[in-house]
Design a protein around this motif. Structure first.
Motif, PDB file in Angstrom:
ATOM      1  N   ARG A 287       1.004  -1.164   0.055  1.00  0.00           N
ATOM      2  CA  ARG A 287      -0.044  -0.065  -0.080  1.00  0.00           C
ATOM      3  C   ARG A 287       0.791   1.384  -0.017  1.00  0.00           C
ATOM      4  O   ARG A 287       0.522   2.351  -0.676  1.00  0.00           O
ATOM      5  CB  ARG A 287      -0.869  -0.014   1.096  1.00  0.00           C
ATOM      6  CG  ARG A 287      -1.921  -1.266   1.302  1.00  0.00           C
ATOM      7  CD  ARG A 287      -2.763  -1.196   2.346  1.00  0.00           C
ATOM      8  NE  ARG A 287      -3.939  -0.134   2.339  1.00  0.00           N
ATOM      9  CZ  ARG A 287      -5.078  -0.234   1.792  1.00  0.00           C
ATOM     10  NH1 ARG A 287      -5.396  -1.562   1.180  1.00  0.00           N
ATOM     11  NH2 ARG A 287      -5.890   0.742   1.631  1.00  0.00           N
ATOM     12  N   ASP A 288       1.980   1.140   0.768  1.00  0.00           N
ATOM     13  CA  ASP A 288       2.803   2.414   0.932  1.00  0.00           C
ATOM     14  C   ASP A 288       3.398   2.633  -0.497  1.00  0.00           C
ATOM     15  O   ASP A 288       3.699   3.841  -1.053  1.00  0.00           O
ATOM     16  CB  ASP A 288       3.663   2.143   1.880  1.00  0.00           C
ATOM     17  CG  ASP A 288       3.451   2.249   3.389  1.00  0.00           C
ATOM     18  OD1 ASP A 288       2.108   2.787   3.421  1.00  0.00           O
ATOM     19  OD2 ASP A 288       3.941   1.883   4.157  1.00  0.00           O
ATOM     20  N   LYS A 289       3.757   1.532  -1.151  1.00  0.00           N
ATOM     21  CA  LYS A 289       4.630   1.787  -2.528  1.00  0.00           C
ATOM     22  C   LYS A 289       3.492   2.382  -3.484  1.00  0.00           C
ATOM     23  O   LYS A 289       3.852   3.140  -4.394  1.00  0.00           O
ATOM     24  CB  LYS A 289       5.327   0.478  -3.045  1.00  0.00           C
ATOM     25  CG  LYS A 289       6.462   0.109  -2.250  1.00  0.00           C
ATOM     26  CD  LYS A 289       6.741  -1.256  -2.587  1.00  0.00           C
ATOM     27  CE  LYS A 289       8.157  -1.744  -1.858  1.00  0.00           C
ATOM     28  NZ  LYS A 289       8.538  -3.294  -2.380  1.00  0.00           N
ATOM     29  N   LEU A 290       2.136   1.734  -3.513  1.00  0.00           N
ATOM     30  CA  LEU A 290       1.237   2.244  -4.393  1.00  0.00           C
ATOM     31  C   LEU A 290       1.014   3.609  -4.170  1.00  0.00           C
ATOM     32  O   LEU A 290       0.784   4.501  -4.989  1.00  0.00           O
ATOM     33  CB  LEU A 290       0.000   1.246  -4.343  1.00  0.00           C
ATOM     34  CG  LEU A 290       0.173  -0.134  -4.678  1.00  0.00           C
ATOM     35  CD1 LEU A 290      -1.083  -0.817  -4.351  1.00  0.00           C
ATOM     36  CD2 LEU A 290       0.453  -0.149  -6.147  1.00  0.00           C
ATOM     37  N   ALA A 291       0.970   3.959  -3.063  1.00  0.00           N
ATOM     38  CA  ALA A 291       0.295   5.389  -2.534  1.00  0.00           C
ATOM     39  C   ALA A 291       1.379   6.352  -3.004  1.00  0.00           C
ATOM     40  O   ALA A 291       1.096   7.337  -3.643  1.00  0.00           O
ATOM     41  CB  ALA A 291       0.257   5.718  -0.968  1.00  0.00           C
ATOM     42  N   LYS A 292       2.827   5.883  -3.104  1.00  0.00           N
ATOM     43  CA  LYS A 292       3.726   6.928  -3.745  1.00  0.00           C
ATOM     44  C   LYS A 292       3.659   7.238  -5.039  1.00  0.00           C
ATOM     45  O   LYS A 292       4.210   8.258  -5.627  1.00  0.00           O
ATOM     46  CB  LYS A 292       5.230   6.248  -3.575  1.00  0.00           C
ATOM     47  CG  LYS A 292       5.429   6.269  -1.764  1.00  0.00           C
ATOM     48  CD  LYS A 292       6.885   5.755  -1.769  1.00  0.00           C
ATOM     49  CE  LYS A 292       7.394   5.681  -0.074  1.00  0.00           C
ATOM     50  NZ  LYS A 292       8.504   5.155   0.092  1.00  0.00           N
ATOM     51  N   LEU A 293       2.779   6.442  -5.984  1.00  0.00           N
ATOM     52  CA  LEU A 293       2.730   6.709  -7.239  1.00  0.00           C
ATOM     53  C   LEU A 293       1.242   7.215  -7.213  1.00  0.00           C
ATOM     54  O   LEU A 293       0.621   7.217  -8.615  1.00  0.00           O
ATOM     55  CB  LEU A 293       2.490   5.214  -7.886  1.00  0.00           C
ATOM     56  CG  LEU A 293       4.010   4.782  -7.950  1.00  0.00           C
ATOM     57  CD1 LEU A 293       4.046   3.103  -8.585  1.00  0.00           C
ATOM     58  CD2 LEU A 293       4.937   5.537  -8.678  1.00  0.00           C
ATOM     59  N   GLY A 294       0.453   7.440  -6.415  1.00  0.00           N
ATOM     60  CA  GLY A 294      -0.814   8.026  -6.372  1.00  0.00           C
ATOM     61  C   GLY A 294      -1.999   6.918  -6.658  1.00  0.00           C
ATOM     62  O   GLY A 294      -3.114   7.516  -7.235  1.00  0.00           O
ATOM     63  N   LEU A 295      -1.643   5.923  -6.433  1.00  0.00           N
ATOM     64  CA  LEU A 295      -2.526   4.722  -6.588  1.00  0.00           C
ATOM     65  C   LEU A 295      -3.560   4.416  -5.506  1.00  0.00           C
ATOM     66  O   LEU A 295      -2.970   4.220  -4.177  1.00  0.00           O
ATOM     67  CB  LEU A 295      -1.976   3.264  -7.160  1.00  0.00           C
ATOM     68  CG  LEU A 295      -1.174   3.597  -8.429  1.00  0.00           C
ATOM     69  CD1 LEU A 295      -0.194   2.668  -8.652  1.00  0.00           C
ATOM     70  CD2 LEU A 295      -2.188   3.284  -9.538  1.00  0.00           C
ATOM     71  N   THR A 296      -4.871   4.011  -5.521  1.00  0.00           N
ATOM     72  CA  THR A 296      -5.645   3.776  -4.350  1.00  0.00           C
ATOM     73  C   THR A 296      -5.786   2.187  -4.548  1.00  0.00           C
ATOM     74  O   THR A 296      -6.539   1.644  -5.744  1.00  0.00           O
ATOM     75  CB  THR A 296      -6.795   4.471  -4.681  1.00  0.00           C
ATOM     76  OG1 THR A 296      -6.500   5.886  -4.446  1.00  0.00           O
ATOM     77  CG2 THR A 296      -7.538   3.923  -3.347  1.00  0.00           C
ATOM     78  N   PRO A 297      -5.538   1.400  -3.537  1.00  0.00           N
ATOM     79  CA  PRO A 297      -5.899   0.166  -3.707  1.00  0.00           C
ATOM     80  C   PRO A 297      -7.144  -0.180  -3.622  1.00  0.00           C
ATOM     81  O   PRO A 297      -7.913   0.545  -2.688  1.00  0.00           O
ATOM     82  CB  PRO A 297      -5.114  -0.748  -2.667  1.00  0.00           C
ATOM     83  CG  PRO A 297      -4.069   0.201  -2.088  1.00  0.00           C
ATOM     84  CD  PRO A 297      -4.445   1.783  -2.198  1.00  0.00           C
ATOM     85  N   VAL A 298      -7.685  -1.416  -4.391  1.00  0.00           N
ATOM     86  CA  VAL A 298      -9.150  -1.476  -4.462  1.00  0.00           C
ATOM     87  C   VAL A 298      -9.339  -3.046  -3.720  1.00  0.00           C
ATOM     88  O   VAL A 298      -9.833  -3.274  -2.751  1.00  0.00           O
ATOM     89  CB  VAL A 298      -9.749  -1.496  -5.815  1.00  0.00           C
ATOM     90  CG1 VAL A 298     -11.235  -1.808  -5.728  1.00  0.00           C
ATOM     91  CG2 VAL A 298      -9.696   0.041  -6.403  1.00  0.00           C
ATOM     92  N   GLY A 299      -8.841  -4.021  -4.632  1.00  0.00           N
ATOM     93  CA  GLY A 299      -8.896  -5.545  -4.205  1.00  0.00           C
ATOM     94  C   GLY A 299     -10.430  -5.999  -4.124  1.00  0.00           C
ATOM     95  O   GLY A 299     -10.861  -6.685  -3.157  1.00  0.00           O
ATOM     96  N   SER A 300     -11.160  -5.644  -5.012  1.00  0.00           N
ATOM     97  CA  SER A 300     -12.568  -5.995  -5.072  1.00  0.00           C
ATOM     98  C   SER A 300     -12.749  -7.512  -5.468  1.00  0.00           C
ATOM     99  O   SER A 300     -11.836  -8.444  -5.853  1.00  0.00           O
ATOM    100  CB  SER A 300     -13.326  -5.272  -6.428  1.00  0.00           C
ATOM    101  OG  SER A 300     -12.921  -5.815  -7.736  1.00  0.00           O
ATOM    102  N   SER A 301     -13.729  -8.167  -5.001  1.00  0.00           N
ATOM    103  CA  SER A 301     -14.198  -9.528  -5.472  1.00  0.00           C
ATOM    104  C   SER A 301     -14.318  -9.779  -6.837  1.00  0.00           C
ATOM    105  O   SER A 301     -14.657  -8.886  -7.852  1.00  0.00           O
ATOM    106  CB  SER A 301     -15.777  -9.952  -4.771  1.00  0.00           C
ATOM    107  OG  SER A 301     -16.461  -9.115  -5.270  1.00  0.00           O
ATOM    108  N   ALA A 302     -14.406 -10.941  -7.353  1.00  0.00           N
ATOM    109  CA  ALA A 302     -14.568 -11.369  -8.871  1.00  0.00           C
ATOM    110  C   ALA A 302     -15.857 -10.688  -9.223  1.00  0.00           C
ATOM    111  O   ALA A 302     -15.957 -10.310 -10.299  1.00  0.00           O
ATOM    112  CB  ALA A 302     -14.274 -12.859  -9.076  1.00  0.00           C
ATOM    113  N   ALA A 303     -16.868 -10.979  -8.396  1.00  0.00           N
ATOM    114  CA  ALA A 303     -18.335 -10.513  -8.761  1.00  0.00           C
ATOM    115  C   ALA A 303     -18.319  -9.361  -9.131  1.00  0.00           C
ATOM    116  O   ALA A 303     -19.159  -8.798 -10.124  1.00  0.00           O
ATOM    117  CB  ALA A 303     -19.013 -11.372  -7.865  1.00  0.00           C
ATOM    118  N   ASP A 304     -18.036  -8.368  -8.266  1.00  0.00           N
ATOM    119  CA  ASP A 304     -17.843  -6.909  -8.017  1.00  0.00           C
ATOM    120  C   ASP A 304     -17.205  -6.471  -9.427  1.00  0.00           C
ATOM    121  O   ASP A 304     -17.616  -5.355  -9.833  1.00  0.00           O
ATOM    122  CB  ASP A 304     -17.553  -6.573  -6.893  1.00  0.00           C
ATOM    123  CG  ASP A 304     -18.279  -6.549  -5.682  1.00  0.00           C
ATOM    124  OD1 ASP A 304     -19.766  -6.758  -5.957  1.00  0.00           O
ATOM    125  OD2 ASP A 304     -18.142  -6.403  -4.629  1.00  0.00           O
TER     126      ASP A 304
END
Length: 328
Positions: A287-304
């Motif tokens: 999450r820290d590495k993604l945040a440094k690139l301006g990315l917001t983690p999602v991690g949704s379910s396959a159905a969603d």
């Protein structure tokens, strides 16, 4: 008649046994998944936004699974070349597609060598990320109103880059053109990395770059941020106005990335890969590495994620039709 029936039954027994063995092997395979390296195909060039995000998430997935998760870049045609490769791959869970918003845009713009709905199984949306409208540091434009004013005064003089025809970078720019009545020329590239290089050098005037590929360059002074495409400002760039704040009402374009498997993948493998993605995205290091690139983690379910991708395709089909957008 009785002998015929016995003969037929005898002939069927090996088939039934084979089917039972195949089912047992499939179940055993799913139960042990992943027990060998996973290849994640990124259908864009190395160094681009999707590639940068995929490498961070793949590292987390590998550490969670205790297996190597290898990135393989297969760029071209706005992601459709790499997607076609995965569509033809064995659906065993070891060849995975990591695609972006273009996955939902391509089907409404061009004839593809695959069916986006039938040939893939959505697994999980990984991240969402705004695009940053960037220019060269030496550019005369300091913000979006500067660019719009110049473009209106000189129709056809200025250019915008994209990472391919039909990419979200093009869609965002086409929307901007429509909403501001400017004439700006599209210059497509085979990936985000070469587009950024030419924007830095001033060969192209502006580019709606994925934040994952451009934020570090903006922070380091190698690119100038004119606006961000999301409805809200980016926390990493609090002084950069949104396109909406710059006078373009209701403008809100956000990129997404996600994981897909070829059609026919075992539902248990889909569930296990979804869980692996979610666990990787839950790691503080990831999450820290993604945040440094301006990315917001999602991690949704396959159905969603499946519902989300369907809605995105409907949305962009409407935009393409309303704006008469075509690709050559």
């Amino acid at each position: 008649m009785k002998n015929i029936r016995h003969t037929a039954l005898a002939a069927l027994r090996p088939l039934a046994a084979a089917a039972g063995l195949a089912g047992a092997l499939g179940a055993a395979h799913a139960a042990g998944y992943p027990d060998q390296p996973i290849t994640v195909v990124v259908p864009y060039s190395a160094g681009g936004g999707a590639d940068n995000a995929a490498r961070i998430i793949a590292q987390g997935m590998g550490e969670v699974a205790g297996q190597s998760v290898v990135i393989e870049n297969k760029g071209g045609a706005s992601g459709s070349i790499g997607a076609a490769f995965v569509a033809r791959a064995k659906p065993d869970g070891y060849t995975v597609l990591y695609d972006a918003s273009a996955f939902a845009i391509n089907p409404v713009l061009r004839k593809l060598p695959y069916d986006a709905k039938k040939d893939f199984v959505p697994v999980s949306q990984a991240v969402s990320v705004p695009n940053i409208l960037v220019a060269a540091p030496a550019s005369a434009f300091n913000n979006l109103p500067d660019f719009i004013k110049a473009a209106r005064a000189h129709p056809g003089k200025y250019t915008f880059a994209s990472y391919g025809p039909g990419s979200l970078a093009q869609m965002a720019a086409e929307l901007l053109k429509k909403d501001t009545s400017v004439d700006v020329v599209h210059v497509p590239y085979k990936g985000g990395a070469p587009a950024i290089v030419d924007v830095m050098g001033g060969q192209v005037d502006v580019y709606f770059a994925n934040a994952a590929s451009s934020l570090n360059y903006v922070s380091g002074g190698k690119l100038k941020a004119l606006a961000v495409s999301s409805a809200k400002r980016m926390p990493e760039l609090p002084d950069v106005a949104t396109v909406g704040e710059s006078g373009v009402k209701d403008f809100d374009v956000v990129e997404w990335n996600g994981f897909f498997l070829p059609a026919g993948a075992d539902p248990e493998v889909v569930a296990k890969l979804q869980d692996l993605v979610q666990k990787a995205l839950a790691r503080p290091e990831t999450r820290d590495k993604l945040a440094k690139l301006g990315l917001t983690p999602v991690g949704s379910s396959a159905a969603d994620f499946a519902r989300f991708v369907d809605a995105e395709q409907v949305r962009w089909a409407e935009v393409v039709k309303a704006n008469n957008i075509t690709v050559n």
